[in-house]
Design an enzyme around this catalytic site. Structure first.
Site, PDB file in Angstrom:
ATOM      1  N   GLY A 189      -5.731   0.347  10.878  1.00  0.00           N
ATOM      2  CA  GLY A 189      -4.785   0.598  11.960  1.00  0.00           C
ATOM      3  C   GLY A 189      -5.344   1.652  12.897  1.00  0.00           C
ATOM      4  O   GLY A 189      -5.852   1.366  13.976  1.00  0.00           O
ATOM      5  N   HIS A 212       1.465   1.810   4.407  1.00  0.00           N
ATOM      6  CA  HIS A 212       1.745   1.845   5.842  1.00  0.00           C
ATOM      7  C   HIS A 212       1.011   3.035   6.498  1.00  0.00           C
ATOM      8  O   HIS A 212       1.544   3.687   7.396  1.00  0.00           O
ATOM      9  CB  HIS A 212       3.262   1.944   6.070  1.00  0.00           C
ATOM     10  CG  HIS A 212       3.750   1.236   7.300  1.00  0.00           C
ATOM     11  ND1 HIS A 212       4.441   0.052   7.260  1.00  0.00           N
ATOM     12  CD2 HIS A 212       3.662   1.551   8.616  1.00  0.00           C
ATOM     13  CE1 HIS A 212       4.762  -0.317   8.478  1.00  0.00           C
ATOM     14  NE2 HIS A 212       4.288   0.564   9.329  1.00  0.00           N
ATOM     15  N   THR A 271       5.725  -7.677   6.662  1.00  0.00           N
ATOM     16  CA  THR A 271       5.697  -6.271   6.214  1.00  0.00           C
ATOM     17  C   THR A 271       7.006  -5.939   5.524  1.00  0.00           C
ATOM     18  O   THR A 271       8.084  -6.163   6.078  1.00  0.00           O
ATOM     19  CB  THR A 271       5.454  -5.344   7.429  1.00  0.00           C
ATOM     20  OG1 THR A 271       4.227  -5.740   8.032  1.00  0.00           O
ATOM     21  CG2 THR A 271       5.385  -3.886   7.013  1.00  0.00           C
ATOM     22  N   GLN A 303       2.240 -10.681  12.653  1.00  0.00           N
ATOM     23  CA  GLN A 303       2.956  -9.867  11.655  1.00  0.00           C
ATOM     24  C   GLN A 303       4.440  -9.855  11.982  1.00  0.00           C
ATOM     25  O   GLN A 303       4.842  -9.690  13.125  1.00  0.00           O
ATOM     26  CB  GLN A 303       2.421  -8.438  11.669  1.00  0.00           C
ATOM     27  CG  GLN A 303       3.156  -7.484  10.718  1.00  0.00           C
ATOM     28  CD  GLN A 303       4.231  -6.668  11.425  1.00  0.00           C
ATOM     29  OE1 GLN A 303       4.091  -6.331  12.588  1.00  0.00           O
ATOM     30  NE2 GLN A 303       5.323  -6.358  10.725  1.00  0.00           N
TER      31      GLN A 303
HETATM   32  C1  LIG Z   1       0.523   3.579  15.569  1.00  0.00           C
HETATM   33  C2  LIG Z   1       0.743   2.654  14.417  1.00  0.00           C
HETATM   34  C3  LIG Z   1       1.652   1.622  14.530  1.00  0.00           C
HETATM   35  C4  LIG Z   1       1.873   0.745  13.460  1.00  0.00           C
HETATM   36  N1  LIG Z   1       2.710  -0.324  13.627  1.00  0.00           N
HETATM   37  C5  LIG Z   1       2.836  -1.233  12.627  1.00  0.00           C
HETATM   38  C6  LIG Z   1       3.590  -2.423  12.816  1.00  0.00           C
HETATM   39  O1  LIG Z   1       4.150  -2.658  13.886  1.00  0.00           O
HETATM   40  N2  LIG Z   1       3.671  -3.290  11.761  1.00  0.00           N
HETATM   41  C7  LIG Z   1       3.056  -3.057  10.565  1.00  0.00           C
HETATM   42  O2  LIG Z   1       3.165  -3.867   9.650  1.00  0.00           O
HETATM   43  N3  LIG Z   1       2.321  -1.941  10.370  1.00  0.00           N
HETATM   44  C8  LIG Z   1       2.175  -1.050  11.368  1.00  0.00           C
HETATM   45  N4  LIG Z   1       1.389   0.055  11.188  1.00  0.00           N
HETATM   46  C9  LIG Z   1       0.682   0.242   9.908  1.00  0.00           C
HETATM   47  C10 LIG Z   1      -0.719  -0.410   9.967  1.00  0.00           C
HETATM   48  O3  LIG Z   1      -0.646  -1.799  10.036  1.00  0.00           O
HETATM   49  C11 LIG Z   1      -1.519  -0.044   8.710  1.00  0.00           C
HETATM   50  O4  LIG Z   1      -0.781  -0.346   7.556  1.00  0.00           O
HETATM   51  C12 LIG Z   1      -1.942   1.427   8.671  1.00  0.00           C
HETATM   52  O5  LIG Z   1      -2.248   1.883   9.967  1.00  0.00           O
HETATM   53  C13 LIG Z   1      -3.129   1.587   7.760  1.00  0.00           C
HETATM   54  O6  LIG Z   1      -3.556   2.899   7.698  1.00  0.00           O
HETATM   55  P1  LIG Z   1      -4.757   3.486   8.621  1.00  0.00           P
HETATM   56  O7  LIG Z   1      -4.119   3.729   9.958  1.00  0.00           O
HETATM   57  O8  LIG Z   1      -5.143   4.726   7.928  1.00  0.00           O
HETATM   58  O9  LIG Z   1      -5.817   2.430   8.727  1.00  0.00           O
HETATM   59  C14 LIG Z   1       1.178   0.943  12.252  1.00  0.00           C
HETATM   60  C15 LIG Z   1       0.257   1.992  12.138  1.00  0.00           C
HETATM   61  C16 LIG Z   1       0.025   2.841  13.211  1.00  0.00           C
HETATM   62  C17 LIG Z   1      -0.988   3.938  13.061  1.00  0.00           C
END
Ligand SMILES: Cc1cc2nc3c(=O)[nH]c(=O)nc-3n(C[C@H](O)[C@H](O)[C@H](O)COP(=O)(O)O)c2cc1C
Length: 409
Positions: free
Chosen positions: A354, A300, A186, A158
């Site tokens: 996530g 996100h 993203t 990513q």
């Molecule tokens: C702790 C954390 C860090 C994240 N870091 C990134 C990241 O570095 N890049 C990204 O595209 N999305 C990031 N996300 C978003 C996740 O890829 C995803 O879109 C999101 O967690 C989905 O929702 P859910 O946690 O309810 O499954 C992050 C999410 C969390 C919870």
């Protein structure tokens, strides 16, 4: 003369710490988890509040996160009976490749902060379950180390659109050299979301342990020992000197990003290109014109814009607009295998998650991620069986009904 006092260095303190041959891992508790909520509870006990809240929290009043989750509660399944469900095949196809179930472990930053085993543990668990794992730009393990840990796994990469385009090129070639053939870009981070739990904790990356936090840290000895006795946390892909989350984002992310930049990326990347953070149908159509291979309908996890569109609600119109050729993924609030079934029935090719795997990781390292994946697998298979279906491709809109959102005051 008054004694001059100074803070001890961690290395000095460590001389007084006896060897730590085996840390408590919460493995037994995680093994007994009946669902993800159980793993989340164990994670909350193991990790200091600052770390748990970094994962669990979302932007501002956390409406986007709550609404994304609540939409799954409004789905009613429509089971059919007497259908011979003796053999269930939960596998799915993503970009023509068979996966264990329609699920992707999505990108999350600073993963070694949740548990030192970090990204490598997540990649190994994904490899065992036969589902893809996307390493984040903000990762704390390099693409090469992920490949070495999970050489037969389907590892994706990513990317955020960084200010320095030459850094992007360098990272893309590292990812490609490590066998990563799907790039997730993203696009919902023009600026950083305002995550109030992090603000209130004075959260920094890596976490700095202030005197005021010592009682909280001391009551989470497994996490603390893990943190102090393993390789210090550092970004392996991203860079920069800032350490609070908003400043990191400001120093790295390019707020001028537009569709031309994505056309440039399409040109530079030979593999499959997936755009994450799309929330509008006309944006999806424009991306289809640029020739991207997939879209992640995502807010996100509610960590960026509060009051964002609800991914599950947007899914049917996105499917209608993007056509059948575009891969459509969805994330935000997916907490079980039956949530995955609901999203697939409503038109998703697969879900990203996530927090789900991070709760597992925080609770019990790699074992916890494996446990989360086995819960999701079993829930997904059971849902198919109880719906009277035997495979993922039979999950269609016929299998679900969605109640309207209650009007909130
Ligand atoms: C702790 C954390 C860090 C994240 N870091 C990134 C990241 O570095 N890049 C990204 O595209 N999305 C990031 N996300 C978003 C996740 O890829 C995803 O879109 C999101 O967690 C989905 O929702 P859910 O946690 O309810 O499954 C992050 C999410 C969390 C919870």
């Amino acid at each position: 003369m008054a004694t001059q006092r100074r803070l001890p260095k961690v290395s000095e303190l460590m001389e007084f710490v006896p060897g730590v041959p085996s840390l408590p891992t919460n493995r037994n508790a995680a093994a007994r988890a009946g669902d993800l909520a159980d793993l989340r509870r164990i994670a909350k006990r193991r990790a200091p509040a600052m770390v748990f809240d970094y994962v669990d929290g979302a932007a501002e009043q956390e409406r986007s996160a709550d609404r994304a989750r609540e939409a799954f509660d409004r789905v009613t399944f429509r089971p059919r009976v007497l259908r011979n469900v003796g053999q269930i095949d939960p596998s799915a196809e993503i970009f023509g490749r068979k996966v264990g179930m329609p699920l992707v472990l999505g990108p999350t930053g600073f993963t070694r902060m949740m548990h030192q085993a970090g990204e490598s543990a997540v990649a190994v668990a994904a490899q065992k379950a036969g589902v893809p794992y996307a390493l984040s730009t903000m990762g704390t393990t390099s693409a090469r180390d992920v490949r070495d840990a999970a050489p037969t796994g389907w590892n994706w990469f990513q990317m955020y659109v960084l200010k320095q385009r030459e850094v992007i090129m360098e990272r893309l070639s590292m990812a490609q050299d490590s066998g990563m053939d799907v790039l997730v870009v993203t696009v919902d981070t023009a600026v950083a979301g305002n995550r109030l739990r992090d603000v209130r904790h004075g959260m920094t990356i890596p976490p700095t342990i202030r005197w005021s936090q010592i009682p909280a840290m001391a009551t989470h000895p497994a996490w603390l020992a893990d943190f102090l006795t393993t390789e210090p946390l550092a970004f392996t892909t991203a860079g920069g000197d800032a350490n609070n989350i908003a400043d990191i984002a400001k120093s790295m992310f390019d707020p001028t990003v537009n569709f031309d930049d994505l056309a440039w990326m399409r040109d530079k990347w030979n593999g499959k290109l997936v755009i994450k953070g799309v929330q509008d149908v006309t944006d999806a159509q424009k991306l289809a014109e640029i020739g991207v291979d997939g879209i992640v309908i995502s807010c996100h996890g509610g960590r960026q814009l509060d009051r964002a569109p609800v991914p599950l609600e947007t899914l049917p119109e996105m499917r209608a607009a993007a056509g059948d050729d575009m891969h459509l993924f969805l994330d935000g609030g997916v907490r079980s295998g039956s949530d995955v079934a609901a999203a697939v029935a409503l038109g998703a090719d697969a879900c990203f998650v996530g927090r789900a795997y991070l709760y597992g990781l925080m609770a019990a390292g790699q074992f916890g991620v494996e446990k989360m994946l086995s819960l999701f697998h079993d829930e997904y298979v059971r849902t198919l069986a109880l719906l009277g279906l035997t495979s993922t491709d039979q999950l269609t809109i016929e299998a679900v009904k969605v109640r309207d959102a209650a009007v909130r005051s």
